[in-house]
Design an enzyme around this catalytic site. Structure first.
Site, short mmCIF file in Angstrom:
data_model
loop_
_atom_site.label_atom_id
_atom_site.label_comp_id
_atom_site.label_asym_id
_atom_site.label_seq_id
_atom_site.Cartn_x
_atom_site.Cartn_y
_atom_site.Cartn_z
N ILE A 60 -15.60 54.99 105.24
CA ILE A 60 -16.07 55.08 106.47
C ILE A 60 -16.52 56.65 106.82
O ILE A 60 -16.35 57.43 106.01
CB ILE A 60 -14.81 54.97 107.47
CG1 ILE A 60 -15.06 55.06 109.00
CG2 ILE A 60 -13.83 56.35 107.33
CD1 ILE A 60 -13.86 54.58 109.74
N CYS A 61 -17.52 56.50 107.76
CA CYS A 61 -18.05 57.81 108.34
C CYS A 61 -18.38 57.77 109.78
O CYS A 61 -17.61 57.12 110.37
CB CYS A 61 -19.52 58.03 107.53
SG CYS A 61 -20.73 56.49 108.07
N LYS A 62 -19.30 58.30 110.32
CA LYS A 62 -19.27 58.31 111.85
C LYS A 62 -19.81 56.94 112.35
O LYS A 62 -19.28 56.38 113.27
CB LYS A 62 -20.35 59.41 112.31
CG LYS A 62 -20.57 59.49 113.77
CD LYS A 62 -21.47 60.50 114.19
CE LYS A 62 -21.42 60.65 115.85
NZ LYS A 62 -22.26 61.79 116.12
N MET A 88 -16.51 55.49 112.49
CA MET A 88 -15.37 56.28 113.13
C MET A 88 -15.69 55.96 114.81
O MET A 88 -14.74 55.78 115.77
CB MET A 88 -15.21 57.73 112.95
CG MET A 88 -14.50 58.17 111.96
SD MET A 88 -12.71 57.62 111.86
CE MET A 88 -11.73 58.16 113.25
#
Length: 100
Positions: A60-62, A88
């Site tokens: 996961i990232c932004k 996120m």
């Protein structure tokens, strides 16, 4: 190479007994993260491939772009990875727990 993706709803339904890696920068991580995620900054992924030991490992990232890059790199090195679509931003927007 095709990388599998998962929605935040489906990720949340899996529960905490998974390997989830957050590849955002330190300041983003400090601002809030999935409570059971591990932190491996994208630029350090090549040095931390041992962290991608889940079967599969969720990343996961932004918003999903950096995590896809991490997934592509890890997959090219033989790891089973799944990108978290929307990252996120989608996780928080859906009202899932965020820890800081």
């Amino acid at each position: 190479m095709t990388i599998e993706e998962i929605s935040v709803a489906d990720l949340a339904a899996l529960g905490r007994d998974i390997t989830l890696i957050d590849v955002r920068e330190d300041d983003e991580w400090a601002d809030g993260r999935v409570p059971y995620a591990c932190h491996v900054v994208l630029g350090t992924v090549p040095d931390h491939l041992d962290q991608f030991d889940g079967s599969p490992t969720y990343v996961i990232c932004k918003a999903g772009g950096r995590s896809m890059k991490a997934c592509e790199f890890a997959a090219a090195h033989g790891h089973d990875v799944v990108n978290v679509a929307g990252g996120m931003m989608a996780w928080a927007d859906a009202g899932h727990a965020v820890e800081s």
